[in-house]
Design an enzyme around this catalytic site. Structure first.
Site, PDB file in Angstrom:
ATOM      1  CG  ASP A   8      -1.957  -1.075   1.195  1.00 27.44           C
ATOM      2  OD1 ASP A   8      -2.024  -1.818   0.193  1.00 27.44           O
ATOM      3  OD2 ASP A   8      -2.718  -1.191   2.181  1.00 27.44           O
ATOM      4  CG  ASP A 129     -12.484  -2.500  -0.878  1.00 26.70           C
ATOM      5  OD1 ASP A 129     -11.996  -3.637  -1.017  1.00 26.70           O
ATOM      6  OD2 ASP A 129     -12.045  -1.496  -1.466  1.00 26.70           O
TER       7      ASP A 129
END
Length: 238
Positions: A8, A129
């Site tokens: 990330d 998500d």
């Protein structure tokens, strides 16, 4: 089943967030390419890269870091975060990205997903998500009122063959991956599913393998030393 390590990115650095909260950020590496090379040495064949700055901004931000990761030999790269136009998708594919992961676009711009699937067949995936069953977008900052299975069915019809499902409430918390929920999503939507969020031990890898999932994404557990990637890769192949 694939074990897919995650990188990330915020400000060109490798970070992890807690439950997707940008205020709860930990920096784990200053050089993303160096971290990618380490992951390849430990057995990674695919690396899941998320441009968190891009997810907030609505367009790719960490392009230099992505380019550097793609230049590391030995693993393919999939990228999500801020990919909300065909030119931006094309731009990152030209950097060497193998697969793009469309999240917000899968909810707000289904036509873009269709166009991308038609133009780049086999290279478009969808990130779904969810928190408490509701799909979140824009870096997990906005609700949609939609369930994961509904979004998965929509993107499948648009041409997507693989969905990456994250339980946001588990992400970075070491509470265990939602393998059962991912398996239900796979069955209900009829699309391959990779599970993400909450991985804490090799038992989570085993649970995803037993559930018949296409893969599992591992992030913070690697960076905190709870799981060795080489062990996870071996476990997935058992």
């Amino acid at each position: 089943m694939l074990v897919i390590p995650a990188i990330d990115l915020i400000g060109g650095e490798v970070v992890r967030l807690e439950k997707g909260d940008f205020a709860k950020k930990t920096v784990y590496a200053r050089d993303p390419a160096e971290k990618a090379a380490e992951l390849v040495r430990d057995g990674a064949t695919l690396i899941h890269v998320v441009d968190l700055d891009g997810a907030k901004a609505g367009w790719p931000v960490n392009l230099d870091a992505v380019r550097a990761i793609c230049a590391v030999p030995g693993a393919e790269v999939e990228l999500g975060g801020g990919l909300r136009s065909l030119p931006d998708i094309e731009k990152v594919l030209e950097l060497g990205v193998r697969y793009v992961v469309l999240g917000t676009a899968a909810v707000e711009r289904l036509d873009l997903v269709r166009q991308a699937c038609a133009r780049f067949p086999g290279r478009v995936r969808s990130g779904i998500d969810a928190r408490n069953g509701e799909v979140k977008i824009a870096g997990w900052l906005e609700g949609t009122g939609l369930g994961a299975a509904e979004v998965a069915r929509r993107v499948k019809e648009a041409g997507v063959g693989l969905v990456e499902y994250t339980d946001v409430g588990r992400d970075g918390m070491f509470t265990g991956v939602d393998a059962d929920g991912a398996a239900r999503l796979q069955a209900e939507a009829g699309v391959q599913v990779v599970a993400s969020g909450g991985v804490a031990s090799l038992d989570d890898v085993r649970a995803c393998r037993a559930a018949g999932l296409a893969g599992v994404i591992v992030g913070k557990a690697l960076y905190e030393g709870r799981i060795a990637l080489a062990d996870a890769v071996r476990t997935a192949a058992e």
